[in-house]
Design an enzyme around this catalytic site. Structure first.
Site, mmCIF file in Angstrom:
data_model
loop_
_atom_site.group_PDB
_atom_site.id
_atom_site.type_symbol
_atom_site.label_atom_id
_atom_site.label_comp_id
_atom_site.label_asym_id
_atom_site.label_seq_id
_atom_site.Cartn_x
_atom_site.Cartn_y
_atom_site.Cartn_z
ATOM 1 C CE LYS A 61 -2.239 -1.476 3.687
ATOM 2 N NZ LYS A 61 -1.605 -2.812 3.801
ATOM 3 C CB THR A 62 3.756 2.336 2.110
ATOM 4 O OG1 THR A 62 3.020 2.010 3.286
ATOM 5 C CG2 THR A 62 4.549 3.594 2.324
ATOM 6 C CG ASP A 106 -0.092 3.247 6.755
ATOM 7 O OD1 ASP A 106 -0.982 2.535 6.272
ATOM 8 O OD2 ASP A 106 1.011 2.799 7.126
ATOM 9 C CB THR A 155 -5.081 -3.488 8.046
ATOM 10 O OG1 THR A 155 -5.448 -2.732 9.189
ATOM 11 C CG2 THR A 155 -3.607 -3.299 7.769
ATOM 12 N NE ARG A 214 6.679 -4.051 5.680
ATOM 13 C CZ ARG A 214 5.527 -3.429 5.883
ATOM 14 N NH1 ARG A 214 4.563 -4.031 6.563
ATOM 15 N NH2 ARG A 214 5.319 -2.230 5.391
HETATM 16 P P1 ADP Z 1 2.108 -1.861 3.217
HETATM 17 O O1 ADP Z 1 2.117 -0.361 3.118
HETATM 18 O O2 ADP Z 1 0.941 -2.489 2.532
HETATM 19 O O3 ADP Z 1 2.270 -2.356 4.626
HETATM 20 P P2 ADP Z 1 4.637 -1.651 1.785
HETATM 21 O O4 ADP Z 1 4.222 -0.863 0.596
HETATM 22 O O5 ADP Z 1 5.371 -0.916 2.858
HETATM 23 O O6 ADP Z 1 3.379 -2.424 2.408
HETATM 24 O O7 ADP Z 1 5.517 -2.879 1.236
HETATM 25 C C1 ADP Z 1 6.428 -3.560 2.036
HETATM 26 C C2 ADP Z 1 7.677 -3.931 1.247
HETATM 27 O O8 ADP Z 1 7.332 -4.955 0.325
HETATM 28 C C3 ADP Z 1 8.257 -2.781 0.442
HETATM 29 O O9 ADP Z 1 9.504 -2.419 0.949
HETATM 30 C C4 ADP Z 1 8.436 -3.300 -0.964
HETATM 31 O O10 ADP Z 1 9.814 -3.446 -1.232
HETATM 32 C C5 ADP Z 1 7.839 -4.669 -0.971
HETATM 33 N N1 ADP Z 1 6.726 -4.764 -1.924
HETATM 34 C C6 ADP Z 1 5.417 -4.598 -1.624
HETATM 35 N N2 ADP Z 1 4.654 -4.814 -2.718
HETATM 36 C C7 ADP Z 1 5.501 -5.126 -3.719
HETATM 37 C C8 ADP Z 1 5.300 -5.478 -5.097
HETATM 38 N N3 ADP Z 1 4.078 -5.570 -5.619
HETATM 39 N N4 ADP Z 1 6.386 -5.717 -5.851
HETATM 40 C C9 ADP Z 1 7.624 -5.673 -5.301
HETATM 41 N N5 ADP Z 1 7.866 -5.361 -4.014
HETATM 42 C C10 ADP Z 1 6.826 -5.095 -3.226
#
Ligand code: ADP
Length: 331
Positions: A61-62, A106, A155, A214
């Site tokens: 998401k981030t 977030d 979430t 992640r």
């Molecule tokens: P969320 O915000 O949903 O908790 P993040 O965007 O922070 O998740 O993602 C966590 C890590 O996973 C990031 O550092 C990124 O490197 C990796 N990641 C997430 N989604 C992907 C994707 N679709 N392709 C490659 N790497 C990803």
């Protein structure tokens, strides 16, 4: 993990983030829809519609919020629901946005009520009312805002009040990744980390990553450490599985929290049904952690069931833990 290694981990996590939609693996439907929303905004020379992203932690998401800002060539501001406890906190952020800026919030479901109500007007009319003074003399002073794009992440989309959900022009739900997709994430990360891993090694790490990029990247770093200490040039399936056993990640990807939830459910509550908060107390965790971190994966894996009367252990949970369900449970 020691606290001194945390900044390094975070730097590495940031370095591994894909910077554009092309490098973002999987989530094909969300990627295509989002790409269309952004392209249309560019053609119309307007800011993009507000975007809501939902799904368990670590699914991207981030990363997508950062990609949206990059694709729109716009600056990005990052904050979160828990950081906005008063409407004034939100007013301070909104009033300092520049034209076209992308605001990423977030855990938007954890914002306070007054802030949430202020956000409705800001999203719809790019305007907020700032209340000046107190009591009978209080007056609302309208403040115009530059057009901006809100990217909200949650979430738990179900917890968002309807009026807030309705104000997002686009909602994308992120799903757990397949093993093949996680292998692609890992191949890219290994290349960036200058790490040699063979095909079976990637499969081994990917299949233990709970469908979550992640976690895949985190496990790859642990395997890297293990290989370094054991002076292994190229990581294969055997070294990956030995390393991950050491970190208590089992062959199905369940970690310590997942296993303690299942084992409490089976051994303390006879397989359930048991209420979520009772289960959380039994494993010494916050209810929200059990609900948003452990449960979605356990449900998807067919290990845990949610029923109106509470959580239940599915037959596979018992066999995965090497336990026998009490007679009569599954008759
Ligand atoms: P969320 O915000 O949903 O908790 P993040 O965007 O922070 O998740 O993602 C966590 C890590 O996973 C990031 O550092 C990124 O490197 C990796 N990641 C997430 N989604 C992907 C994707 N679709 N392709 C490659 N790497 C990803």
């Amino acid at each position: 993990m020691s606290s001194t290694s945390e900044p390094e981990e975070r730097v590495l996590e940031a370095a591994l983030r894909p910077k554009n939609l092309h490098d973002f693996v999987g989530q094909q439907r969300v990627r295509e829809q989002l790409s269309l929303v952004l392209e249309a905004a560019r053609i119309r020379e307007r800011t993009s519609d507000h975007v809501l992203l939902s799904g368990p932690p670590g699914l991207g998401k981030t990363t997508l919020a950062m990609i949206i800002a990059a694709e729109m060539n716009a600056p990005l501001r990052i904050s979160s629901g828990p950081a906005i406890q008063h409407a004034g906190d939100l007013a301070a952020i909104l009033s300092s946005l520049t034209e076209g800026e992308v605001l990423f919030l977030d855990e938007i479901h954890r914002m306070s009520r007054p802030a949430e109500e202020m956000l409705y007007m800001a999203m719809e009319d790019f305007r907020v009312d700032i209340v000046v003074g107190k009591g009978a003399g209080a007056t609302a002073v309208p403040l115009e805002l530059p057009p901006f794009t809100l990217v909200g992440a949650t979430t738990r989309a179900g917890l968002l009040p309807g009026p807030l959900r309705d104000r997002f022009g686009f909602t994308g739900h992120l799903e757990f990744y397949s093993v093949d997709e996680l292998e692609l994430v890992l191949r890219r990360s290994a290349m960036l980390m200058d790490l040699k891993v063979n095909s079976a090694g990637f499969t081994e790490v990917a299949s233990r990553s709970r469908g979550t990029p992640r976690i895949a990247n985190r496990l790859l770093r642990r395997v890297r450490d293990w290989a370094l200490v054991h002076q292994i040039e190229q990581i294969d399936a055997r070294s990956a599985s030995q390393a991950l056993e050491m970190y208590e990640v089992d062959a199905r990807g369940l970690d310590r929290l997942d296993r303690s939830v299942l084992s409490a459910l089976c051994t303390k509550f006879g397989g359930g049904p048991v209420g979520l908060s009772t289960l959380a107390i039994a494993v010494g965790e916050e209810t929200e952690t059990v609900e948003t971190v452990a449960e979605p994966f356990l449900v998807r894996e067919g290990l845990l069931g949610r029923t109106p009367r509470g959580r239940i252990a599915m037959p596979e949970a018992w066999s995965h833990l090497g336990l026998t369900p009490p007679a009569g449970v599954f008759d």
